[in-house]
Design a protein around this motif. Structure first.
Motif, mmCIF file in Angstrom:
data_model
loop_
_atom_site.group_PDB
_atom_site.id
_atom_site.type_symbol
_atom_site.label_atom_id
_atom_site.label_comp_id
_atom_site.label_asym_id
_atom_site.label_seq_id
_atom_site.Cartn_x
_atom_site.Cartn_y
_atom_site.Cartn_z
ATOM 1 N N VAL A 74 0.864 -1.187 0.000
ATOM 2 C CA VAL A 74 0.000 0.000 0.000
ATOM 3 C C VAL A 74 0.903 1.240 0.000
ATOM 4 O O VAL A 74 1.839 1.336 0.800
ATOM 5 C CB VAL A 74 -0.935 0.011 1.232
ATOM 6 N N SER A 75 0.640 2.173 -0.908
ATOM 7 C CA SER A 75 1.429 3.410 -1.004
ATOM 8 C C SER A 75 0.809 4.480 -0.111
ATOM 9 O O SER A 75 -0.416 4.659 -0.100
ATOM 10 C CB SER A 75 1.468 3.906 -2.449
ATOM 11 N N VAL A 76 1.639 5.196 0.646
ATOM 12 C CA VAL A 76 1.159 6.211 1.587
ATOM 13 C C VAL A 76 1.911 7.519 1.353
ATOM 14 O O VAL A 76 3.145 7.534 1.265
ATOM 15 C CB VAL A 76 1.348 5.744 3.048
ATOM 16 N N VAL A 135 0.325 3.059 -7.907
ATOM 17 C CA VAL A 135 -0.864 2.215 -8.130
ATOM 18 C C VAL A 135 -1.065 1.978 -9.623
ATOM 19 O O VAL A 135 -1.372 0.854 -10.063
ATOM 20 C CB VAL A 135 -2.116 2.862 -7.498
ATOM 21 N N GLU A 136 -0.892 3.020 -10.423
ATOM 22 C CA GLU A 136 -1.061 2.888 -11.871
ATOM 23 C C GLU A 136 -0.043 1.919 -12.467
ATOM 24 O O GLU A 136 -0.333 1.197 -13.421
ATOM 25 C CB GLU A 136 -0.932 4.259 -12.531
ATOM 26 N N ARG A 137 1.177 1.914 -11.915
ATOM 27 C CA ARG A 137 2.216 1.008 -12.415
ATOM 28 C C ARG A 137 2.005 -0.427 -11.945
ATOM 29 O O ARG A 137 2.702 -1.333 -12.393
ATOM 30 C CB ARG A 137 3.601 1.471 -11.949
ATOM 31 N N GLY A 138 1.084 -0.651 -11.018
ATOM 32 C CA GLY A 138 0.883 -1.984 -10.458
ATOM 33 C C GLY A 138 1.849 -2.308 -9.347
ATOM 34 O O GLY A 138 1.963 -3.472 -8.940
ATOM 35 N N ALA A 139 2.566 -1.281 -8.837
ATOM 36 C CA ALA A 139 3.533 -1.509 -7.766
ATOM 37 C C ALA A 139 2.858 -1.624 -6.411
ATOM 38 O O ALA A 139 3.460 -2.113 -5.454
ATOM 39 C CB ALA A 139 4.557 -0.381 -7.737
ATOM 40 N N SER A 140 1.600 -1.146 -6.307
ATOM 41 C CA SER A 140 0.855 -1.259 -5.057
ATOM 42 C C SER A 140 -0.623 -1.400 -5.387
ATOM 43 O O SER A 140 -1.063 -1.140 -6.514
ATOM 44 C CB SER A 140 1.099 -0.031 -4.168
ATOM 45 N N TYR A 141 -1.401 -1.833 -4.384
ATOM 46 C CA TYR A 141 -2.831 -2.072 -4.590
ATOM 47 C C TYR A 141 -3.687 -0.845 -4.259
ATOM 48 O O TYR A 141 -4.843 -0.776 -4.679
ATOM 49 C CB TYR A 141 -3.294 -3.253 -3.736
ATOM 50 N N ARG A 154 -7.990 2.895 -4.954
ATOM 51 C CA ARG A 154 -7.715 1.447 -5.024
ATOM 52 C C ARG A 154 -7.612 0.977 -6.468
ATOM 53 O O ARG A 154 -8.264 1.513 -7.367
ATOM 54 C CB ARG A 154 -8.839 0.654 -4.349
ATOM 55 N N ASP A 155 -6.812 -0.050 -6.677
ATOM 56 C CA ASP A 155 -6.785 -0.782 -7.945
ATOM 57 C C ASP A 155 -7.823 -1.903 -7.832
ATOM 58 O O ASP A 155 -7.627 -2.877 -7.107
ATOM 59 C CB ASP A 155 -5.387 -1.365 -8.188
ATOM 60 N N VAL A 170 -8.784 -8.437 -3.315
ATOM 61 C CA VAL A 170 -7.889 -7.556 -2.560
ATOM 62 C C VAL A 170 -8.496 -6.165 -2.435
ATOM 63 O O VAL A 170 -8.404 -5.519 -1.380
ATOM 64 C CB VAL A 170 -6.502 -7.499 -3.223
ATOM 65 N N ALA A 171 -9.149 -5.700 -3.508
ATOM 66 C CA ALA A 171 -9.759 -4.372 -3.466
ATOM 67 C C ALA A 171 -10.866 -4.322 -2.424
ATOM 68 O O ALA A 171 -10.974 -3.357 -1.650
ATOM 69 C CB ALA A 171 -10.309 -4.000 -4.843
ATOM 70 N N LEU A 172 -11.713 -5.381 -2.379
ATOM 71 C CA LEU A 172 -12.795 -5.421 -1.400
ATOM 72 C C LEU A 172 -12.244 -5.520 0.018
ATOM 73 O O LEU A 172 -12.716 -4.826 0.934
ATOM 74 C CB LEU A 172 -13.719 -6.609 -1.698
ATOM 75 N N TYR A 173 -11.236 -6.357 0.199
ATOM 76 C CA TYR A 173 -10.637 -6.485 1.531
ATOM 77 C C TYR A 173 -10.003 -5.168 1.969
ATOM 78 O O TYR A 173 -10.132 -4.747 3.128
ATOM 79 C CB TYR A 173 -9.596 -7.597 1.533
ATOM 80 N N THR A 174 -9.321 -4.488 1.037
ATOM 81 C CA THR A 174 -8.676 -3.212 1.364
ATOM 82 C C THR A 174 -9.704 -2.186 1.809
ATOM 83 O O THR A 174 -9.498 -1.442 2.783
ATOM 84 C CB THR A 174 -7.893 -2.688 0.142
ATOM 85 N N GLN A 175 -10.842 -2.153 1.115
ATOM 86 C CA GLN A 175 -11.893 -1.206 1.465
ATOM 87 C C GLN A 175 -12.427 -1.461 2.877
ATOM 88 O O GLN A 175 -12.523 -0.540 3.697
ATOM 89 C CB GLN A 175 -13.034 -1.310 0.454
ATOM 90 N N VAL A 176 -12.758 -2.720 3.151
ATOM 91 C CA VAL A 176 -13.314 -3.059 4.464
ATOM 92 C C VAL A 176 -12.275 -2.842 5.564
ATOM 93 O O VAL A 176 -12.571 -2.293 6.641
ATOM 94 C CB VAL A 176 -13.821 -4.520 4.464
ATOM 95 N N MET A 177 -11.044 -3.285 5.304
ATOM 96 C CA MET A 177 -9.986 -3.180 6.314
ATOM 97 C C MET A 177 -9.693 -1.715 6.646
ATOM 98 O O MET A 177 -9.570 -1.336 7.826
ATOM 99 C CB MET A 177 -8.736 -3.884 5.791
ATOM 100 N N LEU A 178 -9.568 -0.835 5.640
ATOM 101 C CA LEU A 178 -9.286 0.577 5.880
ATOM 102 C C LEU A 178 -10.442 1.244 6.614
ATOM 103 O O LEU A 178 -10.231 2.062 7.523
ATOM 104 C CB LEU A 178 -9.018 1.285 4.555
ATOM 105 N N TYR A 179 -11.663 0.868 6.229
ATOM 106 C CA TYR A 179 -12.828 1.459 6.900
ATOM 107 C C TYR A 179 -12.843 1.088 8.378
ATOM 108 O O TYR A 179 -13.014 1.955 9.251
ATOM 109 C CB TYR A 179 -14.106 0.978 6.213
#
Length: 677
Positions: A329-331, A381-387, A424-425, A431-440
């Protein structure tokens, strides 16, 4: 040197009451090819009848008609005084086909034991006969597997099986092929002694023309017709020939000269041969023993198939349903920039809330990569280096305090600055769904903790909905949800393979021909196979249940016994379907393709991956008819809701699979009702 037999032995052979076999005006065609055309033959009782003819002239076809395995287009056949195809001569006839038609997995001794049991001979008598036939036919050691001996030795075993039960009529297709001249003469001496001492009738086809000088009657078959039928000595005398080969050539030349177009009778489609559907104890006992022996002989394959669902389930439980970890994840933390974070504990006056939030986020097993600008984080994210990219605004701490202390008077700039931006990608949906729920959930927890540190109750800021669970014992992971469907799919698929491989192996050895001749029918074969593979299914189901329930601790609040019944009936359905496939398809490749198609159909329509309610309306209705759909739903009700058979949502799955199993068996028996004609 072959010894011609006396004509006196058959001086009255034309008497109809002494005929073991009579064929009258027989016609048999395969498509547009006529194999038998007006064929007539008479085999007197107590004689050796030699049927001569070139390869492909119809000798084997005629023998198959005599044993009831083929029907004629026209004509009549009488065997041992009974008209075919309704004769009951199985135990009175000994048949040796052109191919050995024996299972290569069995030893010689086991082969004798199987046929002896099927015919109904006591084991002591079988041992006596085997000892005698071993000396007569120079058979190899009885402990050798048939697949390990030579072709000539296999044919001698095949001949021994034909005469094992001392039948009244022997029908032998090329019985002396592969035998040397000494052994061939020994076999013929035994044939002659059988005929002279026991009034046994022997019908032989052979390509050793001079060999049939020892026969009482010789029939010469050419172009589908019998062009001669006499004692061999009389044939030699009538045609002034020194050998039967010379007689054959003269008769062939005469037939060519006199052959004219003849009127065929009104021939119909070949008569379909119906099998009797009786269950006999001797047949069932022999077949069940043979099938178990096959599984033991093929122990490696049996072991693999038994453990296949265990291995598959283990891989599934290890690979599927777990939360993703160690993904990038990029921050971009614009509040602190490039300087290090100094905050250690959460309190209301903290000036580095962004750092504290990232510390909470790091507990979720992520790989956090820091960037100095928001655009750099987006580019990753655009390069696919992070989700996903997460951006924390420059005055995040002050804006968060304003939001917590007085949300109604919060300015638009504070509202924007206290919002964490996430991009999100979504090409990777899980992974996108998990990222959304986890961040929330992480941000929600962090926000409530910060509000409490400021002495503010977080209740007013909560979303106006209260979540609770009904079945509190159940885990909410994807593996728990899908395991009933996975169990159903794996059990059905492996059961199909288990039964189909066993049945297909037997049919590929052409052993069925020989078993059908001694009276074994398809009903007995199917039920014996079903019984044996049902027993083999028991340890497989136990091991299959053990992996998800005991090894991985997945939810099963219903009775273990009821779960076992569900899975066993599921496997029984697979066994029935596998027998159906193997009984109607010759290639294991075809069976594998259909099984694969069924597997993916189950995967897509069982509701395991996607709810049935979300499918196309047409599939939504048809899918409910499929047995595995109801099974999956019923099994989930048992395992996850602890529902009993008192509820229709449970027992309709059992009823569905039982009805489907009976339907498949019914269709299988209907297809078996008619043998090849």
């Amino acid at each position: 040197m072959y010894r011609p037999r006396s004509e006196a032995h058959i001086s009255d052979w034309t008497c109809p009451t002494l005929n073991a076999v009579e064929v009258r005006d027989a016609y048999r065609s395969f498509g547009k090819v006529n194999v038998l055309e007006g064929f007539s033959m008479t085999v007197p009782t107590g004689t050796i009848y030699g049927l001569l003819g070139a390869s492909g002239c119809g000798k084997t076809t005629m023998l198959e008609c005599l044993i009831g395995r083929r029907g004629l287009n026209h004509g009549e056949v009488y065997v041992l005084g009974q008209k075919l195809p309704h004769a009951d001569n199985e135990l009175r006839i000994g048949y040796m086909p052109q191919s050995t038609c024996l299972s290569g997995d069995l030893t010689i001794g086991e082969t004798f034991l199987f046929f002896g049991r099927a015919i109904g001979i006591k084991e002591l008598k079988v041992k006596e006969r085997v000892a005698y036939l071993t000396g007569l036919l120079d058979l190899p050691d009885k402990n050798l597997q048939l697949s390990s001996i030579s072709g000539g030795q296999q044919r001698r075993v095949s001949l021994a099986i034909a005469i094992l039960h001392e039948p009244e009529l022997l029908i032998l297709d090329e019985p002396t092929v592969g035998a040397d001249s000494i052994l061939r003469q020994s076999i013929w001496d035994h044939f002659i002694s059988l005929v002279e001492s026991k009034r046994v009738t022997i019908l032989i086809t052979t390509h050793y023309i001079e060999e049939v000088l020892q026969a009482d009657v010789v029939g010469i078959l050419r172009n589908g017709r019998l062009i001669a039928e006499k004692n061999p000595r009389r044939l030699l005398r009538d045609h002034r020939a020194s050998s039967l080969e010379e007689v054959f050539l003269k008769l062939s030349a005469t037939q060519n000269e006199s052959r004219a177009s003849c009127e065929h009778p009104d021939v119909k489609e070949p008569l379909k041969i119906k099998q009797s559907f009786r269950l006999r104890h001797s047949h069932m006992k022999a077949l069940i023993w043979k099938h178990f022996a096959w599984f033991v002989k093929n122990w490696a394959m049996t072991f693999v198939i038994t453990l296949l669902p265990v291995f598959t389930l283990f891989i599934y439980c290890v690979a599927i349903g777990h939360n993703p970890v160690d993904f990038v994840v990029s921050v971009a933390n614009l509040e602190t920039g490039s300087r290090n974070c100094n905050a250690s504990a959460l309190h209301c006056n903290s000036t580095e809330l962004g750092c504290l939030f990232l510390k909470e986020l790091s507990k979720q097993h992520l790989i956090v990569k820091l960037y100095s600008t928001e655009q750099e984080a987006l580019d990753s994210v655009e390069r696919g280096a992070s989700y996903a990219s997460i951006t924390i605004k420059p005055n995040y701490s002050d804006a968060m305090r304003a939001r917590v202390n007085d949300p109604r008077r919060m300015s638009a700039s504070d509202a924007s600055a206290s919002t964490v931006d996430v991009v999100r990608d979504v090409t990777d949906k899980p992974v996108a769904l998990y990222t959304q729920v986890m961040l929330y959930e992480t941000l929600e927890s962090f926000y409530y903790a910060f509000a409490e540190s400021c002495g503010v109750s977080p209740r007013g800021a909560r979303i106006p909905i209260k979540w609770d669970i009904l079945y509190e014992w159940m885990g909410t992971n994807f593996t728990d949800f899908t395991i009933p469907g996975v169990l159903t799919m794996i059990v059905i698929t492996t059961a199909i393979l288990l039964s189909a491989l066993a049945v297909n192996a037997e049919r590929s050895e052409v052993g069925l021909e020989r078993m059908f001749v001694i009276g074994i029918n398809n009903l007995e074969l199917t039920i014996s196979h079903l019984f044996v593979v049902s027993v083999m299914l028991l340890p497989q189901i136990v091991l299959t249940m053990a992996v998800p329930i005991f090894a991985f601790g997945l939810t099963n609040k219903g009775p273990i016994a009821l779960t076992f019944v569900f899975l066993y009936l599921t496997g029984f359905f697979g066994l029935c379907f596998g027998i159906f496939l193997a009984s109607n398809m010759k290639s294991i490749l075809e069976i594998s393709l259909i099984t694969s198609c069924l597997y993916f159909t189950m995967l897509c329509t069982s509701g395991m991956l996607w709810p049935i309610e979300a499918m196309h309306w047409l599939l939504r209705w048809t899918a409910r008819v499929f047995p595995f759909v109801r099974l999956t739903q019923s099994l989930r009700n048992v395992m996850h809701r602890n529902w009993s058979l008192s509820k229709i949502e449970v027992y309709d799955g059992l009823l569905s699979v039982c009805i489907w199993s009976m339907m498949i068996l019914f269709f299988t028996f209907c297809l078996f009702r008619y043998q090849k004609g």
